[in-house]
Write a protein that holds these residues in place. Structure first.
Motif, short mmCIF file in Angstrom:
data_model
loop_
_atom_site.label_atom_id
_atom_site.label_comp_id
_atom_site.label_asym_id
_atom_site.label_seq_id
_atom_site.Cartn_x
_atom_site.Cartn_y
_atom_site.Cartn_z
N MET A 144 0.85 -1.20 0.00
CA MET A 144 0.00 0.00 0.00
C MET A 144 0.88 1.24 0.00
O MET A 144 1.99 1.22 0.45
N SER A 145 0.33 2.31 -0.51
CA SER A 145 1.13 3.51 -0.65
C SER A 145 0.42 4.72 -0.07
O SER A 145 -0.75 4.66 0.31
N GLY A 146 1.17 5.84 -0.02
CA GLY A 146 0.57 7.11 0.32
C GLY A 146 0.01 7.74 -0.95
O GLY A 146 0.12 7.16 -2.03
N ALA A 147 -0.58 8.92 -0.79
CA ALA A 147 -1.14 9.59 -1.96
C ALA A 147 -0.01 10.03 -2.89
O ALA A 147 1.05 10.44 -2.46
N ALA A 148 -0.23 9.89 -4.18
CA ALA A 148 0.79 10.30 -5.15
C ALA A 148 0.20 11.41 -6.01
O ALA A 148 -0.97 11.74 -5.91
N SER A 149 1.05 11.97 -6.86
CA SER A 149 0.51 12.93 -7.81
C SER A 149 0.77 12.40 -9.20
O SER A 149 1.66 11.59 -9.40
N TRP A 150 -0.05 12.80 -10.14
CA TRP A 150 0.25 12.45 -11.53
C TRP A 150 0.11 13.70 -12.37
O TRP A 150 -0.60 14.64 -12.02
#
Lengths: 224, 175
Positions: B1-7
């Motif tokens: 699982m990850s933290g929030a990312a940006s794209w």
């Protein structure tokens, strides 16, 4: 997930207000809508039942203006708090950048708070997101009510902290919003991290902007 | 699982997508085409400028599509790949692109649902390939900036500080 649109020169971030039913999530958004300058806010949408309970979500876009050439905007959402609307809650969390958990301070809502917090963690996990790794703050709402539990009791139950495994972060870290308190501390030989919390009376606006300011800055830091 | 990312959505992405949407509009005689991501953010528009609030529109489109996804699953379907909303004058046709984006076509009586469906079907594959390239790039850690920052950061230095000042101004003083 923040979207940085280099073509239209826009940065959009998504904040979600989560928590048990009747805890004050919609009241937070309504207060923000009432107080933010007209030029900085968009239309507030509420998909609600006839009795004004949130059915799907409330939505409010807040515009920070143009920063370094990028129009920067926060999209604020609430979820329906009632237990049986879980499908809606899960959908709203898609692409979330920051979470505000609006807890109901009343003693008899403690179970509902804990159930909602577990539900938040589970729904985030279903999107592949780890709640302990994204910008996250708690608001203890309804502090004005006579049956409000002491904040220390709420903290112990709702914000007990999670283990800090990274040795580099295992050091006392002050809570920037609460002088004298720590966000990362050692307890019985183990390092734990809590999230920032705020006391609120959303119906009067108390704590509403402190909460929003904290979580939105935490989200911005993830972009830098 | 990850933290929030940006794209990120670069100018060259916008150019490729804009060309595809223009082709769709020319071939279908529809009025406006819009791309919305599943989190409710507007990515691109083509054709006649919409007369409605695009932010509200994007939010409701994502919610509409997501809710219908769940309905599909209740029926044992994997998804409803497309939705149609019929109005007296204007109608909407919505189609999934690569499971992360929604193509919305706004059209009126100057064309037909059949033609719009046909042309959308033809273009969804091309759009999916563009987005697959974008997601592959983001997955490889190349999301930061389209050359705009040159530092691997999602936004240029100074952005965060200025945005924080703006938050203090808008939301009432430093925390």
């Amino acid at each position: 997930m923040s979207l940085i649109n280099y073509a239209s020169r826009e940065v959009n971030c998504k904040l979600v207000y989560y928590g048990p039913g009747l805890g004050g999530k919609t009241t937070n958004l309504e207060y923000i809508y009432e107080k933010v300058a007209p030029a900085s806010k968009g239309k507030m949408i509420s998909l609600a039942t006839e009795t004004e309970r949130t059915l799907f979500f409330d939505f409010l876009p807040v515009d920070l203006g143009t920063i370094r050439g990028f129009k920067t905007r926060f999209h604020l959402y609430t979820v329906p708090g009632q237990v049986y609307y879980n499908a809606s809650r899960r959908l709203i969390l898609r692409g979330v950048d920051g979470v505000v958990f609006v807890a109901d301070s009343q003693l008899d809502r403690m179970e509902a708070n804990l159930e909602s917090m577990q539900n938040l963690y589970d729904n985030m996990a279903q999107h592949g997101l780890d709640l302990t790794r994204i910008p996250f703050v708690i608001q203890y709402n309804k502090r004005d009510l006579p049956n409000a539990a002491p904040v220390t009791q709420l903290e112990e139950a709702i914000n007990p902290g999670w283990p800090v495994s990274n040795p580099a972060r295992q050091q006392p870290t002050p809570n920037p919003y609460r002088p004298g308190e720590l966000l990362i501390s050692e307890m019985n030989g183990a390092w734990i991290e809590r999230v920032p919390y705020f006391e609120g009376v959303a119906s009067r606006g108390e704590g509403v902007f402190d909460t929003l300011r904290a979580v939105s800055k935490m989200v911005l830091k993830t972009l830098g | 699982m990850s933290g929030a990312a940006s794209w990120s959505f670069r100018e060259e992405d916008a150019a490729r997508i804009g060309a595809l949407l223009d082709r769709l509009l020319a071939e279908s005689s529809a009025r406006t085409a819009l791309l919305v991501d599943r989190a409710g953010q507007m990515l691109a528009t083509a054709g006649q400028a919409p007369q409605f609030d695009p932010i509200t529109f994007a939010t409701l489109t994502a919610a509409d599509f997501s809710a219908n996804d769940q309905l599909a699953r209740l029926l044992g379907e994997n998804e409803f790949g497309a939705l149609f909303h019929q109005g007296e004058k204007d109608s909407l046709y919505l189609a999934d692109v690569a499971r992360r984006v929604i193509l919305v076509v706004l059209f009126d009586h100057t064309t037909t649902l059949g033609l719009v469906k046909l042309r959308v079907r033809g273009i969804v594959g091309d759009l999916s390939r563009v987005f697959a390239d974008m997601f592959a790039r983001e997955g490889a850690g190349g999301g930061g900036g389209g050359g705009a920052t040159g530092s691997g950061r999602a936004v240029e230095g100074g952005f965060v500080g200025e945005a924080e000042d703006e938050i203090d101004r808008l939301f009432g003083g430093p925390a």
